[in-house]
Design a protein around this motif. Structure first.
Motif, PDB file in Angstrom:
ATOM      1  N   ALA A   9       0.461  -1.412  -0.012  1.00 48.00           N
ATOM      2  CA  ALA A   9      -0.230  -0.325   0.038  1.00 48.00           C
ATOM      3  C   ALA A   9       1.151   1.224   0.075  1.00 48.00           C
ATOM      4  O   ALA A   9       0.440   2.007  -0.963  1.00 48.00           O
ATOM      5  CB  ALA A   9      -0.627  -0.099   1.028  1.00 48.00           C
ATOM      6  N   ARG A  12       2.249   2.202  -3.095  1.00 48.51           N
ATOM      7  CA  ARG A  12       0.968   2.193  -4.240  1.00 48.51           C
ATOM      8  C   ARG A  12       0.772   3.425  -4.327  1.00 48.51           C
ATOM      9  O   ARG A  12       0.359   3.900  -5.266  1.00 48.51           O
ATOM     10  CB  ARG A  12      -0.100   0.911  -4.003  1.00 48.51           C
ATOM     11  N   HIS A  13       0.955   4.032  -2.641  1.00 48.16           N
ATOM     12  CA  HIS A  13       0.381   5.560  -3.389  1.00 48.16           C
ATOM     13  C   HIS A  13       1.856   6.085  -3.078  1.00 48.16           C
ATOM     14  O   HIS A  13       1.958   7.691  -2.674  1.00 48.16           O
ATOM     15  CB  HIS A  13       0.186   5.685  -1.348  1.00 48.16           C
ATOM     16  N   GLY A  28       4.961   8.922  -6.138  1.00 47.00           N
ATOM     17  CA  GLY A  28       4.008   9.329  -5.689  1.00 47.00           C
ATOM     18  C   GLY A  28       3.528  10.693  -5.674  1.00 47.00           C
ATOM     19  O   GLY A  28       2.229  11.356  -5.393  1.00 47.00           O
ATOM     20  N   ARG A  31       0.984  10.771  -8.738  1.00 45.94           N
ATOM     21  CA  ARG A  31       0.017  10.323  -9.043  1.00 45.94           C
ATOM     22  C   ARG A  31      -0.994  11.844  -7.964  1.00 45.94           C
ATOM     23  O   ARG A  31      -1.945  11.879  -7.872  1.00 45.94           O
ATOM     24  CB  ARG A  31       0.001   9.079  -7.738  1.00 45.94           C
ATOM     25  N   ALA A  32      -0.016  12.164  -6.886  1.00 52.18           N
ATOM     26  CA  ALA A  32      -0.859  13.248  -6.395  1.00 52.18           C
ATOM     27  C   ALA A  32      -0.890  14.945  -6.680  1.00 52.18           C
ATOM     28  O   ALA A  32      -2.338  15.103  -6.792  1.00 52.18           O
ATOM     29  CB  ALA A  32       0.453  13.700  -4.728  1.00 52.18           C
ATOM     30  N   ARG A  35      -4.110  14.226  -9.046  1.00 47.92           N
ATOM     31  CA  ARG A  35      -5.302  13.957  -8.108  1.00 47.92           C
ATOM     32  C   ARG A  35      -5.053  14.858  -7.387  1.00 47.92           C
ATOM     33  O   ARG A  35      -6.362  16.395  -7.019  1.00 47.92           O
ATOM     34  CB  ARG A  35      -4.810  13.438  -6.335  1.00 47.92           C
ATOM     35  N   GLN A  68      -0.868  12.117  -0.669  1.00 48.16           N
ATOM     36  CA  GLN A  68      -1.009  10.522  -0.283  1.00 48.16           C
ATOM     37  C   GLN A  68      -0.805   9.429   0.098  1.00 48.16           C
ATOM     38  O   GLN A  68      -1.549   9.040   0.727  1.00 48.16           O
ATOM     39  CB  GLN A  68       0.737  10.504  -0.995  1.00 48.16           C
ATOM     40  N   ALA A  71      -4.781   9.145   1.387  1.00 47.97           N
ATOM     41  CA  ALA A  71      -5.138   8.416   0.282  1.00 47.97           C
ATOM     42  C   ALA A  71      -4.751   6.668   1.313  1.00 47.97           C
ATOM     43  O   ALA A  71      -5.228   5.744   1.548  1.00 47.97           O
ATOM     44  CB  ALA A  71      -4.099   8.441  -1.016  1.00 47.97           C
ATOM     45  N   TYR A  72      -3.854   7.006   1.948  1.00 42.08           N
ATOM     46  CA  TYR A  72      -2.494   5.829   2.560  1.00 42.08           C
ATOM     47  C   TYR A  72      -3.169   5.077   3.068  1.00 42.08           C
ATOM     48  O   TYR A  72      -4.444   4.368   3.696  1.00 42.08           O
ATOM     49  CB  TYR A  72      -1.570   5.913   2.587  1.00 42.08           C
ATOM     50  N   GLU A  75      -6.690   3.901   3.085  1.00 47.37           N
ATOM     51  CA  GLU A  75      -6.747   2.720   2.814  1.00 47.37           C
ATOM     52  C   GLU A  75      -6.737   1.851   3.109  1.00 47.37           C
ATOM     53  O   GLU A  75      -6.711   0.747   3.935  1.00 47.37           O
ATOM     54  CB  GLU A  75      -5.459   1.980   1.482  1.00 47.37           C
TER      55      GLU A  75
END
Length: 81
Positions: A9, A12-13, A28, A31-32, A35, A68, A71-72, A75
C-alpha cells in the motif's frame, strides 16, 4: 493489514517510511499531482495555489505528500485496521 500488504500500500501510494515519517517518491508526486488537478477542477483553492508553484518547490512536494498520506490512511482504515 499484514506487513507485506502495508508495504504494498505504501508503494502503491508512492510513499516510503523513514525514522522521521513518510517521504514521497517521484511516483507518489505524480499521482498526487493528478489528484491535485482534479481538486483544482472542483474549485479547491489550496490545489489552485499549490499547482501554481514550481514542481521543485518543497511546499508543493509537501502538499502532494499530504494528499498521498490521506489516500494511504483511507486505504488502511478500509482494510479494517
Amino acid at each position: 493489514m499484514n506487513p507485506e500488504a502495508r508495504q504494498e500500500a505504501l508503494s502503491r501510494h508512492g510513499l516510503t517510511e523513514t525514522e522521521e515519517g513518510f517521504e514521497l517518491t517521484a511516483q507518489g508526486f505524480q499521482r498526487a499531482s493528478g489528484r491535485a488537478l482534479e481538486l483544482r477542477q472542483q474549485g479547491d483553492p489550496e490545489a489552485v495555489q499549490m499547482l501554481a508553484l514550481d514542481p521543485d518547490d518543497p511546499l508543493r512536494w509537501e502538499y502532494c505528500r499530504r494528499i498521498q498520506m490521506e489516500a494511504y490512511t483511507n486505504e488502511v482504515n478500509q482494510s479494517g485496521i
